[in-house]
Design a protein around this motif. Structure first.
Motif, short mmCIF file in Angstrom:
data_model
loop_
_atom_site.label_atom_id
_atom_site.label_comp_id
_atom_site.label_asym_id
_atom_site.label_seq_id
_atom_site.Cartn_x
_atom_site.Cartn_y
_atom_site.Cartn_z
N TYR A 160 0.98 -1.08 -0.42
CA TYR A 160 0.38 0.03 0.22
C TYR A 160 1.39 1.33 0.13
CZ TYR A 160 -4.03 -2.85 1.50
OH TYR A 160 -5.08 -3.94 0.97
N SER A 161 -0.02 2.47 -0.27
CA SER A 161 1.17 3.66 -0.26
C SER A 161 1.71 4.05 1.37
CB SER A 161 -0.05 4.61 -1.21
OG SER A 161 1.27 6.38 -1.13
N ARG A 162 3.14 4.22 0.73
CA ARG A 162 3.42 4.88 2.03
C ARG A 162 4.07 3.27 2.99
NH1 ARG A 162 3.70 10.90 2.47
NH2 ARG A 162 3.15 11.46 0.59
N LYS A 163 4.02 2.30 2.31
CA LYS A 163 3.76 0.87 3.77
C LYS A 163 4.66 0.37 2.97
CE LYS A 163 0.22 2.75 6.78
NZ LYS A 163 0.78 2.67 7.23
N GLY A 164 4.82 -0.47 4.03
CA GLY A 164 6.43 -1.58 3.15
C GLY A 164 5.57 -2.78 2.96
N PRO A 165 5.89 -3.14 1.73
CA PRO A 165 5.71 -4.40 1.42
C PRO A 165 5.43 -6.29 2.23
CG PRO A 165 7.44 -4.47 -0.17
CD PRO A 165 7.73 -3.64 1.05
N GLU A 166 4.12 -6.18 1.91
CA GLU A 166 3.34 -7.31 2.79
C GLU A 166 3.09 -8.56 2.35
OE1 GLU A 166 -1.08 -7.33 4.35
OE2 GLU A 166 -1.32 -6.02 2.92
N LEU A 167 3.60 -9.67 2.86
CA LEU A 167 3.70 -10.94 1.42
C LEU A 167 2.76 -11.61 1.80
CD1 LEU A 167 5.30 -13.53 0.44
CD2 LEU A 167 5.33 -14.81 3.09
N LEU A 168 1.92 -12.16 0.66
CA LEU A 168 0.14 -12.22 -0.02
C LEU A 168 0.53 -13.81 -0.20
CD1 LEU A 168 -2.00 -10.62 -0.67
CD2 LEU A 168 -2.07 -10.49 -2.78
N MET A 169 0.94 -14.01 -1.04
CA MET A 169 1.37 -15.47 -0.95
C MET A 169 2.87 -15.83 -1.71
SD MET A 169 -2.60 -16.53 -2.04
CE MET A 169 -2.90 -17.96 -3.33
N TYR A 170 2.21 -16.94 -1.48
CA TYR A 170 4.08 -18.41 -1.50
C TYR A 170 3.81 -19.47 -2.10
CZ TYR A 170 7.76 -20.52 0.42
OH TYR A 170 9.16 -21.94 1.31
N THR A 171 4.41 -19.59 -3.31
CA THR A 171 3.87 -21.23 -3.69
C THR A 171 5.60 -21.52 -4.05
OG1 THR A 171 3.83 -20.04 -5.85
CG2 THR A 171 2.00 -20.46 -5.01
N TYR A 172 5.43 -23.22 -4.27
CA TYR A 172 6.56 -23.65 -5.16
C TYR A 172 6.09 -23.95 -5.62
CZ TYR A 172 10.05 -27.65 -4.32
OH TYR A 172 10.92 -27.87 -4.61
N SER A 173 7.30 -24.46 -6.46
CA SER A 173 7.36 -25.10 -7.68
C SER A 173 6.08 -24.85 -8.65
CB SER A 173 7.49 -26.09 -7.85
OG SER A 173 7.77 -27.47 -9.19
N SER A 174 6.19 -25.41 -9.79
CA SER A 174 4.71 -25.03 -10.51
C SER A 174 2.82 -25.86 -10.04
CB SER A 174 4.61 -26.18 -11.57
OG SER A 174 5.56 -26.05 -12.73
N GLY A 175 2.03 -24.72 -10.43
CA GLY A 175 0.70 -25.58 -10.02
C GLY A 175 -0.11 -24.17 -9.44
N ASN A 176 -1.34 -24.08 -8.58
CA ASN A 176 -1.62 -23.01 -8.13
C ASN A 176 -2.02 -23.53 -6.87
OD1 ASN A 176 -2.65 -22.61 -11.15
ND2 ASN A 176 -4.46 -23.55 -10.70
N LYS A 177 -2.59 -22.19 -5.92
CA LYS A 177 -2.19 -22.01 -4.29
C LYS A 177 -2.92 -20.94 -4.53
CE LYS A 177 -0.22 -21.22 -0.37
NZ LYS A 177 0.90 -21.19 0.36
N GLU A 178 -4.68 -21.25 -3.37
CA GLU A 178 -5.73 -20.33 -3.43
C GLU A 178 -5.73 -19.76 -1.56
OE1 GLU A 178 -9.39 -21.95 -5.76
OE2 GLU A 178 -10.65 -20.61 -4.38
N ASP A 179 -6.10 -18.66 -1.68
CA ASP A 179 -6.17 -18.02 -0.30
C ASP A 179 -7.03 -17.22 -0.63
OD1 ASP A 179 -4.18 -16.09 2.14
OD2 ASP A 179 -6.74 -17.36 1.90
#
Lengths: 108, 119
Positions: free
Chosen positions: A39-58
């Protein structure tokens, strides 16, 4: 050639739209893929993390990795004004590499 | 998730003074921390990699004598901008490397950033 390429946008969509954010990369050694939201004027926050190929839903977010095409995507369903932010992709094979970020605005 | 704090969140100083920014990992130990700066509407620019107990590794073009980094413990790294000038005004963000679990990769968690304005 940069290790990670990301379209900076800006991207503007109406509320409720499906958003697709993408990054391409050149290093086939990348195994771990991340999406950060800043967000503006904020540090990045981790949203999603995936390993190798495929899909991940949250919730409304889906991260997709296609290692054969060296292409990753983040999909946001039913986008909300609160999703307006810059989205950074990141990849790692030990060392981290970041995309330049895509600026997203969701219009009410 | 892991939490990284930064202090102060905002600082305004006169030209020529030195400013210290702290970065703390609150609920994990980080042998490696990173310092970035970000100009408005631009991407993160890595300044240096900070390793606990050893000298920081600076990216090309970053003056190590101007941007002093100290990683004195597994939960604290500091960035000191010495003799700050208006062109040093920027958003400074730290991140801490959280070790991967069960063979997974390390993950970077970012602090909230420090906005430095040098008058």
């Amino acid at each position: 050639q940069k290790e990670v390429e990301q379209d900076p946008g800006p991207l503007s969509v109406p509320e409720g739209a499906i958003v697709s954010l993408n990054c391409t990369y050149s290093n086939s050694a990348f195994q771990y893929f991340m999406w950060y939201r800043q967000y503006s004027r904020k540090g990045p926050e981790l949203l999603m993390y995936t390993y190798s190929s495929g899909n991940k839903e949250d919730g409304r977010f889906t991260a997709q990795v296609d290692k054969s095409s060296k292409y990753i995507s983040l999909f946001i369903r039913d986008s909300q004004p609160s999703d307006s932010a810059t989205y950074l992709c990141a990849m790692s094979e030990g060392q981290f590499y970041f995309g330049t970020g895509t600026s997203l605005t969701v219009i009410p | 998730g892991a939490v990284v704090s930064q202090h102060p969140s905002r600082v305004i100083c006169k030209s020529g003074t030195s400013v210290k920014i702290e970065c703390r990992s609150l609920d994990f130990q980080a042998t490696t921390m990173f310092w970035y700066r970000q100009f408005p509407k631009q991407s993160l620019m890595l300044m240096a990699t900070s390793n606990e107990g050893s000298k920081a590794t600076y990216e090309q073009g970053v003056e190590k004598d101007k941007f002093l980094i100290n990683h004195a413990s597994l939960t604290l790294s500091t960035l000191t901008v010495t003799s700050a000038h208006p062109e040093d005004s920027s958003f400074y963000i730290c991140s801490a490397n959280s070790p991967g679990q069960g063979g997974g990769a390390d993950t970077q968690y970012f602090g909230p950033g420090t906005r430095l304005t040098v008058l």
